[in-house]
Enzyme design. Structure first.
Site, PDB file in Angstrom:
ATOM      1  N   PRO A   1       2.976 -15.572  50.057  1.00 14.36           N
ATOM      2  CG  PRO A   1       2.497 -16.300  47.903  1.00 14.36           C
ATOM      3  CD  PRO A   1       1.930 -15.516  49.018  1.00 14.36           C
TER       4      PRO A   1
ATOM      5  CB  VAL B   1       9.944 -15.518  46.147  1.00 12.80           C
ATOM      6  CG1 VAL B   1      11.185 -15.842  45.324  1.00 12.80           C
ATOM      7  CG2 VAL B   1       8.874 -16.579  45.907  1.00 12.80           C
TER       8      VAL B   1
ATOM      9  CG  ASP C   1       2.414 -11.408  47.921  1.00  9.74           C
ATOM     10  OD1 ASP C   1       2.324 -12.572  47.485  1.00  9.74           O
ATOM     11  OD2 ASP C   1       1.482 -10.830  48.529  1.00  9.74           O
ATOM     12  CG  HIS C   2       6.029 -16.201  43.693  1.00  6.70           C
ATOM     13  ND1 HIS C   2       5.628 -15.997  42.393  1.00  6.70           N
ATOM     14  CD2 HIS C   2       7.182 -16.915  43.608  1.00  6.70           C
ATOM     15  CE1 HIS C   2       6.483 -16.560  41.558  1.00  6.70           C
ATOM     16  NE2 HIS C   2       7.442 -17.128  42.276  1.00  6.70           N
ATOM     17  NE  ARG C   3      -0.678 -13.141  48.164  1.00  4.39           N
ATOM     18  CZ  ARG C   3      -1.347 -12.580  49.168  1.00  4.39           C
ATOM     19  NH1 ARG C   3      -2.553 -13.072  49.501  1.00  4.39           N
ATOM     20  NH2 ARG C   3      -0.851 -11.553  49.819  1.00  4.39           N
TER      21      ARG C   3
END
Length: 466
Positions: free
Chosen positions: A260, A262, A436-438
């Protein structure tokens, strides 16, 4: 591995020159059928995993056949070249298979070739060879010429030179290949070579008055060997997706739909950094080294990683774990004639500024020459892409697969800027950080980007924060 009338043909398969590679494109052949090769000699250059790699042959012999033309994408494990490893000085008939109390006969018999050890990149396959009819009187073997054929010899008795009725015509593999290309049935060709062997000249004579085809170097027509655009009419052109473009497309799609993304942006005044670049170019300690804004941006990123170590991580989907990296393999996106590649500087966090400069110079030079190895593009932790060299202000970069973040650096331009309460022309740029928003939440990503900007606005922090 197969046997022929003049020796053993060994096959060399496309090896996996990197980790997990499944295919490679043959860029250039350095040898042709009939050429002599030695163990360790480079026979071709292939492109795989965005790198050009030279492949050496692991045995001696004479090139028998090239299986694919230049420009062909070949799966790992496919045979790409066959080499005749028999004696190069003569072409004796294979030894007869021992039989109890049985005299040799002119009839053709078969014998299995000796099994050879399996080496990396190729294996052993079973083959067979037909014995030549024995002559009534032994004669010295005729020397081979450069094409693997025996020159004309004095006429021999008809019974010794004409194959028995119903037996397979005697001809060496290159001659059989030539006959097949010309559409000639070898059974209709009159042999003139010693021991009833059909030569190239015999095949050409049988094909007359048809045009003589060139020696069978490659089976495919030349147009297939060139990775050129394929015409599709006057209004559009089709370009085959292969090599670097194919690998890049697959990686970017996988990253975009797995991590994901951002992206955050910051515009900053880098006037002091540009002054420091000019000072470093005149510094004797940096003599002979390449000094540019990218060098200081890379150093700023490394300092920001030290202050925010959680950004330097990867996501382990199989084990559902976040893997924190205690090292920084800093990727630098490089535009090359073959496309975009991202080699990385191993353990960049341990390097001094002069060492980092040398590593950057070597990385860029190797990439432009197309000599970047697969190992140099593996194991990266985060990446810098300098889109500013194309005059672009910024962008929203896609994270390199397996990494946590990528920083896009925009063009550095003179712009009006409020400095010490007054509007003045200053050197300004925009940075864009995709993460990576994780792995990285908004707070951590913002702190990391702000620390990079702080170092570039006040480069003395290269010392105070180190």
């Amino acid at each position: 591995m197969t046997s022929t009338a003049s020796g053993t043909v060994r096959e060399f398969k496309m090896p996996d020159v990197g980790e997990g590679l499944t295919e490679a494109e043959i860029l250039k052949w350095y040898v042709q059928p009939g050429d002599t090769v030695t163990d360790g000699q480079v026979v071709c250059e292939v492109e795989t995993a965005k790198a050009a790699v030279e492949l050496p042959i692991p045995f001696d012999g004479v090139v028998h056949e090239l299986r694919f033309p230049e420009g062909t994408t070949v799966d790992v494990g496919q045979v790409i070249i066959a080499v005749e490893t028999g004696s190069g000085g003569s072409a004796p008939a294979p030894a007869a298979v021992p039989t109890p109390a049985a005299a040799p006969t002119p009839a053709a018999t078969e014998e299995a070739p000796a099994r050879q050890p399996v080496l990396v990149g190729y294996g052993v396959s079973q083959g067979s060879t037909k014995r030549r009819p024995r002559k009534a009187t032994a004669a010295p073997a005729a020397p081979l010429n450069g094409h693997g054929e025996a020159p004309a010899a004095p006429a021999a008795p008809v019974a010794a030179t004409v194959p028995a009725q119903g037996s397979r015509p005697l001809a060496k593999p290159p001659v059989r290949k030539l006959a097949k290309d010309l559409g000639i049935d070898l059974a209709t060709v009159t042999p003139t070579g010693p021991d009833g062997i059909i030569t190239r000249e015999d095949v050409h004579a049988a094909a007359a008055p048809a045009p003589v085809a060139p020696a069978p170097v490659l089976a495919a027509p030349a147009v297939e060997a060139l990775p050129a655009p394929v015409p599709a009419g006057d209004r559009e052109t089709r370009i085959p997706v292969k090599g670097v473009r194919k690998v890049t497309a697959q990686a970017m799609v996988g990253s975009a739909f797995t991590a994901p993304h951002v992206t955050e942006f910051i515009t900053l005044d880098v006037t002091r950094t540009m002054k420091l670049v000019a000072d470093l170019k005149a510094d004797p300690d940096m003599a002979g080294l390449r000094v540019n804004p990218l060098l200081l941006i890379a150093k700023a990123v490394l300092i920001a990683v030290r202050r925010n170590p959680e950004v330097n991580a990867s996501w382990d989907e199989a084990n559902q774990e976040i893997v924190l990296k205690h090292y920084v393999n800093l990727g630098i996106a490089a535009a090359t004639p073959r496309g975009l590649i991202v080699p990385n500087i191993k353990d960049a966090h341990l390097k001094t500024l002069p060492e980092l400069s040398g590593s950057l110079s070597d990385l860029v030079a190797t990439a432009r020459e197309g000599k970047t190895s697969p190992a140099d593009m593996q194991g990266g932790t985060l990446t810098i892409t300098n889109v500013g060299v194309f005059g672009v202000d910024t962008g929203t970069p896609i994270i390199n697969p397996g990494e946590s973040a990528i920083l896009a650096v925009g063009a550095i331009k003179a712009q009006p800027w409020v400095h010490k309460g007054k509007v003045k022309p200053r050197q300004v740029t925009t940075l864009a950080l995709s993460f990576d928003h994780r792995l990285i939440d908004g707070e951590l990503g913002s702190k990391f980007l702000a620390d990079i900007a702080a170092v570039l606005e006040h480069p003395r922090r290269l010392i105070t924060w180190s």
